[in-house]
Motif scaffolding. Structure first.
Motif, PDB file in Angstrom:
ATOM      1  N   GLY A 114      22.064   1.620  82.697  1.00  0.00           N
ATOM      2  CA  GLY A 114      23.285   1.861  81.940  1.00  0.00           C
ATOM      3  C   GLY A 114      24.035   3.110  82.353  1.00  0.00           C
ATOM      4  O   GLY A 114      24.876   3.611  81.590  1.00  0.00           O
ATOM      5  N   THR A 129      27.877   2.286  83.058  1.00  0.00           N
ATOM      6  CA  THR A 129      28.520   1.993  81.778  1.00  0.00           C
ATOM      7  C   THR A 129      28.703   3.269  80.953  1.00  0.00           C
ATOM      8  O   THR A 129      29.761   3.494  80.351  1.00  0.00           O
ATOM      9  CB  THR A 129      27.684   0.977  80.990  1.00  0.00           C
ATOM     10  OG1 THR A 129      27.556  -0.226  81.755  1.00  0.00           O
ATOM     11  CG2 THR A 129      28.333   0.662  79.651  1.00  0.00           C
ATOM     12  N   LEU A 189      31.543   5.393  82.363  1.00  0.00           N
ATOM     13  CA  LEU A 189      32.845   4.799  82.044  1.00  0.00           C
ATOM     14  C   LEU A 189      33.200   4.988  80.573  1.00  0.00           C
ATOM     15  O   LEU A 189      34.348   5.300  80.232  1.00  0.00           O
ATOM     16  CB  LEU A 189      32.838   3.313  82.408  1.00  0.00           C
ATOM     17  CG  LEU A 189      32.816   2.999  83.903  1.00  0.00           C
ATOM     18  CD1 LEU A 189      32.560   1.517  84.146  1.00  0.00           C
ATOM     19  CD2 LEU A 189      34.124   3.425  84.579  1.00  0.00           C
ATOM     20  N   ARG A 190      32.239   4.814  79.698  1.00  0.00           N
ATOM     21  CA  ARG A 190      32.488   5.054  78.273  1.00  0.00           C
ATOM     22  C   ARG A 190      32.872   6.512  78.036  1.00  0.00           C
ATOM     23  O   ARG A 190      33.714   6.826  77.170  1.00  0.00           O
ATOM     24  CB  ARG A 190      31.243   4.703  77.456  1.00  0.00           C
ATOM     25  CG  ARG A 190      30.963   3.202  77.384  1.00  0.00           C
ATOM     26  CD  ARG A 190      29.578   2.912  76.824  1.00  0.00           C
ATOM     27  NE  ARG A 190      29.475   3.278  75.425  1.00  0.00           N
ATOM     28  CZ  ARG A 190      29.720   2.465  74.415  1.00  0.00           C
ATOM     29  NH1 ARG A 190      30.104   1.222  74.650  1.00  0.00           N
ATOM     30  NH2 ARG A 190      29.580   2.868  73.157  1.00  0.00           N
ATOM     31  N   LEU A 195      31.578  -5.656  85.747  1.00  0.00           N
ATOM     32  CA  LEU A 195      31.415  -4.612  84.737  1.00  0.00           C
ATOM     33  C   LEU A 195      32.769  -4.144  84.231  1.00  0.00           C
ATOM     34  O   LEU A 195      32.988  -4.018  83.020  1.00  0.00           O
ATOM     35  CB  LEU A 195      30.632  -3.437  85.326  1.00  0.00           C
ATOM     36  CG  LEU A 195      30.578  -2.160  84.479  1.00  0.00           C
ATOM     37  CD1 LEU A 195      29.879  -2.429  83.156  1.00  0.00           C
ATOM     38  CD2 LEU A 195      29.882  -1.036  85.255  1.00  0.00           C
ATOM     39  N   TYR A 196      33.692  -3.897  85.159  1.00  0.00           N
ATOM     40  CA  TYR A 196      35.005  -3.401  84.759  1.00  0.00           C
ATOM     41  C   TYR A 196      35.743  -4.423  83.891  1.00  0.00           C
ATOM     42  O   TYR A 196      36.355  -4.077  82.878  1.00  0.00           O
ATOM     43  CB  TYR A 196      35.841  -3.064  85.994  1.00  0.00           C
ATOM     44  CG  TYR A 196      35.226  -2.009  86.880  1.00  0.00           C
ATOM     45  CD1 TYR A 196      34.573  -0.908  86.334  1.00  0.00           C
ATOM     46  CD2 TYR A 196      35.287  -2.111  88.266  1.00  0.00           C
ATOM     47  CE1 TYR A 196      34.000   0.059  87.136  1.00  0.00           C
ATOM     48  CE2 TYR A 196      34.719  -1.144  89.085  1.00  0.00           C
ATOM     49  CZ  TYR A 196      34.069  -0.068  88.510  1.00  0.00           C
ATOM     50  OH  TYR A 196      33.500   0.890  89.320  1.00  0.00           O
ATOM     51  N   MET A 238      34.460  -4.538  80.441  1.00  0.00           N
ATOM     52  CA  MET A 238      34.805  -3.367  79.645  1.00  0.00           C
ATOM     53  C   MET A 238      36.313  -3.239  79.407  1.00  0.00           C
ATOM     54  O   MET A 238      36.768  -2.227  78.897  1.00  0.00           O
ATOM     55  CB  MET A 238      34.259  -2.100  80.310  1.00  0.00           C
ATOM     56  CG  MET A 238      32.742  -2.027  80.330  1.00  0.00           C
ATOM     57  SD  MET A 238      32.113  -0.450  80.986  1.00  0.00           S
ATOM     58  CE  MET A 238      32.665   0.716  79.716  1.00  0.00           C
TER      59      MET A 238
END
Length: 366
Positions: A308, A311, A314-315, A344-345, A348
């Motif tokens: 993760g 992720t 990015l968060r 993934l992008y 999200m």
């Protein structure tokens, strides 16, 4: 942290034939990057180029100054072509990006007569090849790559590149994601938070996290090392020294030290943090509305994938952007990436805004 001296041929007379073949009264020369009128005209050319290629302009004078200012030309060289009235109608810029890789900007005015535009284009290509041989020789290489780009819908540029011997080698999705104010709560604190043994934090600053001091060099080297390691097997990856890396990123008009994050894995109580991922962000200034954030680099070491890390990073930048009142986060993704990053992008919330291409030519160094 400025790298070695400029390796290019600074005098166009030595990089072009005695008669480059321009129409009577036209001339090629090195631009004065400190002249306001020159920067204004180059910005106009760049924005026209963007408007024709993707439908809208986005660059400003700050981006042009990176290419032509005294600071910028430490690793760059520029050429302009002027018409008989002295007006700049074409612009070329080369950047000694890393060993074996030279970036090339190629712009010809959209209002120039087609035949003259073709000749201006040829002069820029001739000059770029001479510069590739110069920088390749200075680095002791048998071959030097010229790496240039185009918008996916710019057929005029595609024709010139193909005629000059360039090959289309990659497609890139330029993606954007809207940001809502409530997403400031997406992570506990963008400056530092932890999840499942992974710590996400800003690079440390001299004088503490709230200071304007320079970042800790150890953290900067950790970011560099992670990105070098993460992109080793990626398309067209070339080794870039630490000094080259820092110098280049600091040139970006949107550069901010408080947009650099490290992800560290801490396994077990009292364990030493091990850098596993890094994200370098920048500011995208709109000029007419809220600014945005941009993911310039995101890398995760192979040994840490599946935990993760990407992720979480990015968060973090989304939450940071929301806390600053920004309305979007942009990034670029390789359309052919074997890592499946685009999945993934998309999951999200990112969507493709426009598409660009990479075109390459390998030049033999004599």
């Amino acid at each position: 942290m400025i790298p070695e001296d400029n390796r290019f041929e600074s005098d166009p007379v030595d990089a072009l034939p005695d008669d480059p073949g321009l129409p009577a009264g036209w001339m090629a020369e090195t631009p004065d990057g400190d002249d306001a009128a020159t920067v204004e005209r180059l910005t106009e050319l760049l924005r026209d180029h963007e408007r024709a290629g993707r439908g809208w302009p986005g660059s400003g004078e700050d981006e042009v100054r990176v290419e032509v200012s005294e600071r910028g030309v430490a690793m760059r060289e520029n050429l302009v072509v002027r018409d008989p009235d002295g007006r700049i109608q074409a612009w070329g810029s080369v950047h000694d990006r890393a060993e074996g890789r030279m970036l090339f900007v190629h712009i010809v005015g959209r209002e120039v007569d087609e035949r003259v535009a073709d000749r201006c284009s040829e002069v820029l290509f001739d000059w770029a090849e001479a510069q590739a041989r110069a920088v390749g020789a200075a680095r002791g290489l048998p071959e030097q790559q010229i790496d240039t780009g185009s918008f996916a819908d710019d057929e005029r540029q595609h024709g010139w590149l193909a005629d000059a011997g360039f090959e289309r080698v990659r497609t890139w999705w330029q993606m954007s994601r809207s940001v809502e104010a409530a997403e400031a709560e997406l992570v506990p604190d963008p400056a530092r938070w932890e999840r499942k043994g992974v710590v996400f934090r800003l690079v440390e600053r001299q004088g503490g996290p709230d200071s304007d001091g320079m970042p800790d060099e150890g953290d900067l080297r950790a970011v560099h090392d992670v990105l070098e390691g993460a992109f080793t097997d990626h398309f067209n990856s070339t080794e870039e020294t630490f000094d080259e890396f820092i110098h280049r990123l600091r040139e970006d008009p949107g550069h901010r030290w408080d947009h650099w994050w490290l992800a560290e894995i801490v396994d077990g109580e009292g364990g030493e943090p091990e850098p596993a991922g890094a994200l370098v962000g920048t500011v995208s200034e709109s000029g007419t509305g809220p600014d945005g954030s941009y993911v310039a680099y995101l890398g995760v070491l192979e040994s840490a994938r599946g935990r993760g890390v990407a992720t979480g990073l990015l968060r973090t930048i989304i939450a940071d952007a929301a806390s600053r009142g920004r309305d979007r986060v942009g990034l670029e993704v390789d359309a052919d990436s074997p890592t499946g990053a685009d999945g993934l992008y998309t999951a999200m919330g990112w969507g493709t805004k426009y598409v660009t291409e990479s075109w390459h030519k390998d030049v033999t160094v004599t």
